[in-house]
Design a protein around this motif. Structure first.
Motif, PDB file in Angstrom:
ATOM      1  N   LEU A 109      -2.421  22.774 -13.392  1.00  7.14           N
ATOM      2  CA  LEU A 109      -2.825  21.395 -13.496  1.00  7.14           C
ATOM      3  C   LEU A 109      -1.892  20.621 -14.455  1.00  7.14           C
ATOM      4  O   LEU A 109      -1.522  19.397 -14.281  1.00  7.14           O
ATOM      5  N   LEU A 110      -1.929  21.275 -15.776  1.00  7.58           N
ATOM      6  CA  LEU A 110      -1.234  20.613 -16.879  1.00  7.58           C
ATOM      7  C   LEU A 110       0.246  20.221 -16.483  1.00  7.58           C
ATOM      8  O   LEU A 110       0.747  19.276 -16.495  1.00  7.58           O
ATOM      9  N   LEU A 111       0.687  21.282 -15.996  1.00  5.31           N
ATOM     10  CA  LEU A 111       2.264  21.350 -15.784  1.00  5.31           C
ATOM     11  C   LEU A 111       2.645  20.608 -14.710  1.00  5.31           C
ATOM     12  O   LEU A 111       3.559  19.631 -14.575  1.00  5.31           O
ATOM     13  N   GLY A 112       1.588  20.443 -13.616  1.00  9.53           N
ATOM     14  CA  GLY A 112       2.227  19.679 -12.367  1.00  9.53           C
ATOM     15  C   GLY A 112       1.881  18.324 -12.833  1.00  9.53           C
ATOM     16  O   GLY A 112       2.703  17.416 -12.218  1.00  9.53           O
ATOM     17  N   VAL A 113       0.959  17.851 -13.392  1.00  5.18           N
ATOM     18  CA  VAL A 113       0.733  16.522 -13.904  1.00  5.18           C
ATOM     19  C   VAL A 113       1.834  15.796 -14.788  1.00  5.18           C
ATOM     20  O   VAL A 113       2.391  14.871 -14.497  1.00  5.18           O
ATOM     21  N   ILE A 114       2.199  16.563 -15.743  1.00  2.00           N
ATOM     22  CA  ILE A 114       3.661  16.406 -16.617  1.00  2.00           C
ATOM     23  C   ILE A 114       4.708  16.283 -15.316  1.00  2.00           C
ATOM     24  O   ILE A 114       5.373  15.199 -15.560  1.00  2.00           O
ATOM     25  N   ALA A 115       5.014  17.463 -14.742  1.00  2.00           N
ATOM     26  CA  ALA A 115       6.021  17.091 -13.773  1.00  2.00           C
ATOM     27  C   ALA A 115       6.061  16.009 -12.902  1.00  2.00           C
ATOM     28  O   ALA A 115       7.254  15.271 -12.565  1.00  2.00           O
ATOM     29  N   GLY A 116       4.910  15.724 -12.276  1.00  3.65           N
ATOM     30  CA  GLY A 116       4.547  14.714 -11.352  1.00  3.65           C
ATOM     31  C   GLY A 116       5.033  13.386 -11.646  1.00  3.65           C
ATOM     32  O   GLY A 116       5.282  12.504 -10.986  1.00  3.65           O
ATOM     33  N   ARG A 181       0.451   4.843  -5.311  1.00  7.63           N
ATOM     34  CA  ARG A 181      -0.452   3.996  -4.486  1.00  7.63           C
ATOM     35  C   ARG A 181      -0.854   2.676  -5.083  1.00  7.63           C
ATOM     36  O   ARG A 181      -0.780   2.612  -6.379  1.00  7.63           O
ATOM     37  N   PRO A 182      -1.338   1.804  -4.500  1.00 10.72           N
ATOM     38  CA  PRO A 182      -1.421   0.410  -4.904  1.00 10.72           C
ATOM     39  C   PRO A 182      -2.250   0.456  -5.875  1.00 10.72           C
ATOM     40  O   PRO A 182      -2.292  -0.318  -7.127  1.00 10.72           O
ATOM     41  N   TYR A 183      -3.581   1.102  -5.855  1.00 10.32           N
ATOM     42  CA  TYR A 183      -4.521   1.036  -6.754  1.00 10.32           C
ATOM     43  C   TYR A 183      -4.204   1.600  -8.347  1.00 10.32           C
ATOM     44  O   TYR A 183      -4.681   1.173  -9.318  1.00 10.32           O
ATOM     45  N   VAL A 184      -3.081   2.632  -8.381  1.00  9.31           N
ATOM     46  CA  VAL A 184      -2.684   3.161  -9.722  1.00  9.31           C
ATOM     47  C   VAL A 184      -1.729   2.051 -10.186  1.00  9.31           C
ATOM     48  O   VAL A 184      -1.862   1.933 -11.383  1.00  9.31           O
ATOM     49  N   GLU A 185      -0.936   1.652  -9.229  1.00 13.13           N
ATOM     50  CA  GLU A 185      -0.120   0.372  -9.768  1.00 13.13           C
ATOM     51  C   GLU A 185      -0.781  -0.624 -10.226  1.00 13.13           C
ATOM     52  O   GLU A 185      -0.301  -1.389 -11.544  1.00 13.13           O
ATOM     53  N   PRO A 195      -3.404   7.660 -20.224  1.00 14.07           N
ATOM     54  CA  PRO A 195      -4.221   8.531 -20.223  1.00 14.07           C
ATOM     55  C   PRO A 195      -5.521   8.112 -19.289  1.00 14.07           C
ATOM     56  O   PRO A 195      -6.309   8.912 -18.561  1.00 14.07           O
ATOM     57  N   LYS A 196      -6.206   6.949 -19.523  1.00 12.61           N
ATOM     58  CA  LYS A 196      -7.229   6.488 -18.685  1.00 12.61           C
ATOM     59  C   LYS A 196      -6.815   6.551 -16.925  1.00 12.61           C
ATOM     60  O   LYS A 196      -7.743   6.849 -16.244  1.00 12.61           O
ATOM     61  N   VAL A 197      -5.520   6.344 -16.726  1.00 16.09           N
ATOM     62  CA  VAL A 197      -5.433   6.053 -15.405  1.00 16.09           C
ATOM     63  C   VAL A 197      -5.206   7.596 -15.004  1.00 16.09           C
ATOM     64  O   VAL A 197      -5.777   7.723 -13.664  1.00 16.09           O
ATOM     65  N   LEU A 198      -4.688   8.610 -15.528  1.00 18.11           N
ATOM     66  CA  LEU A 198      -4.753  10.092 -15.238  1.00 18.11           C
ATOM     67  C   LEU A 198      -5.928  10.556 -15.031  1.00 18.11           C
ATOM     68  O   LEU A 198      -6.206  11.323 -14.256  1.00 18.11           O
ATOM     69  N   TRP A 199      -7.048  10.242 -15.946  1.00 18.90           N
ATOM     70  CA  TRP A 199      -8.249  10.836 -15.716  1.00 18.90           C
ATOM     71  C   TRP A 199      -9.040  10.057 -14.670  1.00 18.90           C
ATOM     72  O   TRP A 199      -9.841  10.960 -14.009  1.00 18.90           O
ATOM     73  N   ILE A 202      -5.798   9.870 -10.943  1.00 17.74           N
ATOM     74  CA  ILE A 202      -4.926  10.826 -10.529  1.00 17.74           C
ATOM     75  C   ILE A 202      -5.519  12.093 -10.485  1.00 17.74           C
ATOM     76  O   ILE A 202      -5.240  12.927  -9.492  1.00 17.74           O
ATOM     77  N   LEU A 203      -6.131  12.682 -11.546  1.00 24.04           N
ATOM     78  CA  LEU A 203      -6.806  13.960 -11.675  1.00 24.04           C
ATOM     79  C   LEU A 203      -7.859  14.186 -10.678  1.00 24.04           C
ATOM     80  O   LEU A 203      -7.838  15.186 -10.207  1.00 24.04           O
ATOM     81  N   PRO A 204      -8.698  13.046 -10.238  1.00 21.79           N
ATOM     82  CA  PRO A 204      -9.773  13.267  -9.135  1.00 21.79           C
ATOM     83  C   PRO A 204      -8.957  13.703  -7.923  1.00 21.79           C
ATOM     84  O   PRO A 204      -9.595  14.591  -7.132  1.00 21.79           O
ATOM     85  N   SER A 205      -7.812  12.998  -7.580  1.00 22.41           N
ATOM     86  CA  SER A 205      -7.230  13.505  -6.388  1.00 22.41           C
ATOM     87  C   SER A 205      -6.686  14.709  -6.211  1.00 22.41           C
ATOM     88  O   SER A 205      -6.430  15.274  -5.141  1.00 22.41           O
ATOM     89  N   THR A 206      -6.516  15.398  -7.171  1.00 25.90           N
ATOM     90  CA  THR A 206      -6.021  16.903  -7.304  1.00 25.90           C
ATOM     91  C   THR A 206      -7.219  18.008  -7.094  1.00 25.90           C
ATOM     92  O   THR A 206      -6.982  18.969  -6.955  1.00 25.90           O
ATOM     93  N   ILE A 207      -8.437  17.533  -7.108  1.00 22.04           N
ATOM     94  CA  ILE A 207      -9.357  18.414  -7.392  1.00 22.04           C
ATOM     95  C   ILE A 207      -9.583  19.146  -5.963  1.00 22.04           C
ATOM     96  O   ILE A 207      -9.611  20.567  -5.927  1.00 22.04           O
TER      97      ILE A 207
END
Length: 293
Positions: A109-116, A181-185, A195-199, A202-207
């Motif tokens: 998860l950590l490496l994938g978020v950084i790489a993505g 996606r539009p809501y992230v932008e 950090p807030k956008v990731l938390w 983005i992170l909930p979409s990976t669960i």
């Protein structure tokens, strides 16, 4: 396996009520069957000291005895209770499987978020992951274990590292799709910190994808531990595990097959339960994928 490696589209379940659980059980029986079997195995393993007896007691006069009321699965070549050793061996397999899956999921998860999300680190991380994927899991685990000797801790590390590439690539693919996606932008343009956008976005979409992939990693880790222990480079011989139990009893298969069948069947049932749970979670979070199987 190949179907499960694709990103899983999230199906919102925030309106799930207790009254919906029977309906969900009927629609997704694999989750109930796999989760129930796995929960039962965990309870039996945790409660082993209460009913399983002494796994270290040896009696030379009861060597290779058939199953009986005293020893439900018979005895091994040293007169030890196979039932007790099988139940306590479940602790090792489940601990290694669940811990390795948790480590691979968190690390991936950590490496994938950084790489993505950070293109500067993307090529570096993914080339390292490609290098790890080119090395067979068993050979890499044997190489790591040979540096320090057999042990549960190094065994978990040796199993976790080869599992990182699959989780990292999966998370990266999810993040690459979600970040556009539009809501992230809109959140970023509105002044929200990264950090807030990731938390929150983005992170909930990976669960959902991580839950499915975690089940795959857990089943693979249990099998890898059994294979390494069978070869003598996994769990130390003085600690009962299904792999070294099968290894030590294989010479007596013709005269005492129960000493091999007991741990072998438990290993198969455990891996089956985890795989059923993974398939059920895939259907739960991505029901449209069932039509493409």
């Amino acid at each position: 396996m190949a179907l499960l490696s694709a990103p899983v589209e999230y199906v919102p379940t925030d309106r799930l009520r207790i009254s919906d659980l029977p309906h969900l059980a009927r629609r997704h029986p694999l989750v109930v069957i796999g989760g129930g079997l796995l929960a039962l195995l965990i309870v039996l393993a945790l409660a082993a000291p209460l009913y399983a007896g002494d796994l270290l007691k040896m009696d030379p006069f009861k060597r290779l005895q058939p199953p009986s009321g005293e020893m439900w699965f018979g005895s091994d070549s040293l007169g030890r209770d196979v039932f007790a050793r099988t139940i306590f061996g479940a602790r090792i397999s489940l601990m290694v499987g669940l811990t390795s899956a948790a480590g691979a999921v968190l690390g991936g998860l950590l490496l994938g978020v950084i790489a993505g999300y950070n293109r500067s680190f993307d090529s570096i991380i993914m080339r390292v992951m490609d290098g790890l994927m080119s090395i067979p899991t068993i050979l890499l685990a044997i190489a790591l274990i040979s540096l320090t000797g057999p042990g549960i801790g190094i065994l978990i590390v040796a199993i976790t590292i080869p599992q990182l590439p699959s989780v990292t690539r999966l998370v990266r693919s999810v993040v690459l799709g979600v970040r556009e996606r539009p809501y992230v932008e809109a959140a970023l343009c509105g002044g929200a910190r990264l950090p807030k956008v990731l938390w929150r976005h983005i992170l909930p979409s990976t669960i959902p994808s991580l839950m499915v992939q975690g089940a795959i990693v857990c089943a693979d880790a249990i099998l890898t531990e059994a294979g390494l222990s069978f070869l003598g480079v996994g769990v130390p011989a003085d600690i009962p595990s299904w792999g070294n139990m099968i290894s030590s009893s294989r010479l007596y298969l013709a005269i005492a097959p129960f000493t091999v069948f007991a741990p072998g069947i438990c290993l198969a049932v455990t891996v089956l339960a985890v795989n059923l749970l993974g398939d059920g979670l895939r259907d739960l979070f991505a029901p449209r994928s069932r039509g493409r199987r």
